[in-house]
Design an enzyme around this catalytic site. Structure first.
Site, PDB file in Angstrom:
ATOM      1  N   ASP A 345       0.835  -1.186   0.000  1.00  0.00           N
ATOM      2  CA  ASP A 345       0.000   0.000   0.000  1.00  0.00           C
ATOM      3  C   ASP A 345       0.878   1.247   0.000  1.00  0.00           C
ATOM      4  O   ASP A 345       1.841   1.352   0.764  1.00  0.00           O
ATOM      5  CB  ASP A 345      -0.892  -0.027   1.246  1.00  0.00           C
ATOM      6  N   GLU A 381       1.708  -0.435  -5.067  1.00  0.00           N
ATOM      7  CA  GLU A 381       0.768   0.625  -5.374  1.00  0.00           C
ATOM      8  C   GLU A 381       1.651   1.858  -5.568  1.00  0.00           C
ATOM      9  O   GLU A 381       2.126   2.436  -4.585  1.00  0.00           O
ATOM     10  CB  GLU A 381      -0.231   0.843  -4.235  1.00  0.00           C
TER      11      GLU A 381
END
Length: 706
Positions: A345, A381
């Site tokens: 993330d 990401e």
């Protein structure tokens, strides 16, 4: 060493647990042990080696609950926030018992101080131990058997993003006591659906122990997604059916074994960019009280936190002890818990050196040379919320990336919003403009149309505006840039024409995704028409809004969508030309002029430079299966059928002339997304050079017949 709590038998034959905690700058550390009644026994750790406080405590066995109190200066103006009144969770705790309810006692400062602008500087001396979860000593019961891993090559992978709780919470064939748990995901009913679809990996939304934010608890909500980690070694206790005194570890391992036995890899969505302690007004749960300056990035005003994540704080990955915490955690999940990869993330926040994103940063360098981590699947990401944080296409080899440019181009094409098709051409064929450098391959692009964050696929064709009122934030949360088209009505409708068009658009979007070069990622439930009722930020909706509604499979229109997904995935699995390991060259591979990739207009002519710059609702993509780069397991040249994919986003039918020789003499129609009934292949034969009528808003897949 190792850090954390490790049960073992000492050299004198006495069983006990060794405790080790890095706490740079601390004056002293107390280990706090708790019995079943919650009574606390404090054991000062007197051994100090390289800023690690440690000690072996005889008689402490698995199942014992514990925490730490760390003594030091309280001087928030210089970033020092030690407060021994607060019980702290061991960053290396491998199991956590209890839940974070965040009463005022768990804050290191006086949360309700009248002058809030200085509240973080006033120390709260109340004991937090009765109000916080404890770490649990875990028994090392077995080692992972590496040869049980599926080890699916990247090019053959199909990722299925799911939430452990939401995927099984409403499944009628899973026993009620197992729904929403690791054991529920391991149940044959859950695994069977994944097998029937044909996915090769599940990407689990965060399963590290996480806490709920205070603003959600005040509104009676919970953090559902889990992007608020506080324990990087502990499986989230709320997903355990067997208990929280260490049993969650074994349950997680059994889940991984069950998925591996089905040939399905396990990828974890991990949040190493920030923790649940938030900004200077957040709670004191772990790292803040151990060494605030050592673990977090601070601003020039050391009271404040550098926030590249939008969550209040950012871990200071340049610091050796923070880098060690992250890499130790990653290796633990691979070597002891059996997972096969990670999706990071806001990975750009991890790639920052002192301030800027740096692809030679310590974090990326350590991953590249680590003998364990460089062998697993690594997905970035590739952005954060700081300056210069958007880094799509910039991560080094070994890494794959979520490709949001693929998402945007495909959404815009099917809603008729692309000014031309230049970008779409790159996205459908592996995004060579982004990834054809440094030895990277098409599978560096993780293609997706939807993700957990945003509309579901059904909502993407049913809503143009977000409807997040249930989140309690005045519909201000969630992105405004949805690139959605509601097909003529906002939200659910009884209009049969609108609903039929929506189902057709779902088939178009899914088929486009699964036929594109790169690694496709599906979101759980998109294959059966799951809806979140227009909520594009359901991070706090731990209810039927987010849970998978399995009754959809009882409805023919949605069951048909699932069958189509499985059928296209089976085609992808069978044909290597649909999952290439190398980029297309666009050059002739033989004297007859046949190239590995060609694009065609509706007139059956190859697209020119001018065609790429012109608006287009229909185009043809020809993939040659002859002379595919690479060799098979026996060292033989890989060859396959050739395919022509026609994508038509216009509302009215159009003519499309099928390319003749050398491309093909005859085509067989395999797939037509305009058809509601997808149970059988159309199978119609069409000579090359003839005009085919393509229905409005449809994908046709044709195979070249020899």
């Amino acid at each position: 060493m190792p850090l954390g709590a490790r049960f073992r038998v000492g050299p004198d034959g006495v069983a006990g647990t060794n405790f080790a905690l890095w706490a740079g700058g601390a004056e002293s550390v107390d280990l706090c042990l708790f019995d079943e009644q919650g009574n606390e026994t404090r054991c000062p750790l007197t051994e100090l080696t390289h800023e690690i406080w440690h000690g072996f405590v005889p008689g402490v066995r698995p199942g014992t609950r514990y925490g730490y109190r760390v003594h030091g200066r309280w001087d928030p103006w210089t970033g020092a926030r030690w407060n021994a009144a607060k019980l702290l969770l061991d960053p290396y705790a491998r199991a956590v018992d209890g839940s974070f309810t965040l009463p005022s006692e768990v804050y290191g400062h006086v949360r309700d101080w009248p002058q809030q602008h200085v509240a973080d500087t006033v120390r709260d001396d109340r004991d937090s131990a009765p109000f916080v979860p404890k770490g649990v000593v875990v028994h090392d019961d077995d080692d992972w058997v590496d040869d049980r891993r599926p080890k699916t090559p990247w090019a053959d992978s199909v990722i299925y993003e799911l939430h452990v709780r939401g995927f099984t919470r409403l499944h009628p064939d899973i026993p009620p006591e197992l729904r929403g748990t690791y054991a529920g995901l391991a149940h044959p009913a859950a695994v069977g659906h994944l097998k029937r679809l044909g996915v090769t990996a599940v990407e689990l939304l965060p399963v590290h122990q996480f806490a709920h934010e205070d603003h959600l608890l005040r509104r009676g909500l919970r953090n559902y997604w889990g992007y608020n980690s506080i324990g990087y070694f502990a499986p989230h206790a709320g997903y355990s059916a067997s208990g929280t005194a260490g049993q969650q570890v074994g349950e997680f391992k059994r889940m991984v074994h069950a998925l591996h036995d089905a040939g399905i890899e396990v990828i974890l969505d991990v949040v190493y960019n920030h923790t649940a302690e938030a900004g200077e007004l957040g709670p004191m749960l772990s790292l803040r009280g151990i060494d605030n300056r050592g673990y977090y990035r601070l601003q020039a005003d050391a009271r404040r936190y550098a926030d590249y994540t939008g969550c209040g704080n950012t871990l200071h990955v340049v610091q050796p002890q923070v880098l060690r915490l992250i890499t130790d955690s990653l290796r633990y999940w691979v070597t002891e818990m059996g997972v096969d990869g990670f999706r990071f993330d806001l990975a750009a926040a991890l790639a920052r050196s002192m301030h800027d994103v740096d692809m030679l940063s310590p974090f990326l360098a350590v991953i590249a040379q680590d003998p364990v981590l460089r062998r697993v699947k690594l997905i970035a990401e590739p952005w954060d919320v700081g300056n210069g944080g958007y880094q799509v296409g910039a991560f080094p080899p070994l890494w794959t990336e979520w490709n949001d440019r693929y998402r945007d181009a495909v959404r815009d094409f099917w809603r008729g919003a692309l000014p031309d098709v230049r970008d779409l051409g790159y996205r459908l064929t592996g995004s060579s403009d982004l990834y054809a450098w440094g030895g990277r391959r098409p599978y560096a692009s993780v293609n997706f149309v939807t993700a957990h964050d945003g509309f579901t696929l059904r909502d993407l064709v049913s809503y143009e505006q977000k409807h997040n009122e249930a989140n309690g934030e005045g519909n201000r949360d969630g992105t405004h840039d949805n690139r959605a088209w509601n097909c003529g009505a906002e939200g659910e409708t009884d209009d049969p024409g609108v609903n039929a068009l929506r189902r057709r658009q779902l088939r178009n979007l899914l088929t486009t995704l699964l036929l594109s070069t790169g690694v496709p990622m599906l979101v759980a439930g998109d294959e059966m028409g799951r809806t979140q009722r227009g909520n594009n930020n359901a991070y706090c909706q731990d209810n039927e809004v987010s849970w998978l509604d399995w009754s959809l499979l009882e409805q023919p229109e949605w069951r048909g969508l699932t069958e189509l997904t499985a059928r296209v995935l089976a085609l992808r699995h069978t044909h290597p030309v649909l999952r290439r390991r190398a980029f297309f060259s666009g050059r002739a591979q033989a004297p007859d002029g046949l190239r590995d990739l060609a694009w065609f207009t509706r007139e059956g002519k190859e697209m020119t430079e001018r065609d790429w710059y012109a608006p287009a609702a229909a185009l043809g993509l020809y993939l040659s299966g002859r002379d595919i780069p690479g060799r098979d397991a026996r060292g033989e040249q890989v060859s396959d059928d050739s395919f022509l994919t026609i994508l038509h986003a216009g509302g009215a039918p159009t003519g499309f002339t099928l390319p003749g020789p050398p491309w093909a003499t005859t085509y067989e129609l395999l797939l037509d997304t305009s058809l509601e009934d997808q149970t059988a292949a159309p199978g119609t034969l069409h000579p090359g050079g003839t005009a085919l009528t393509v229905p409005g808003r449809a994908v046709l897949l044709l195979r070249v017949r020899a």
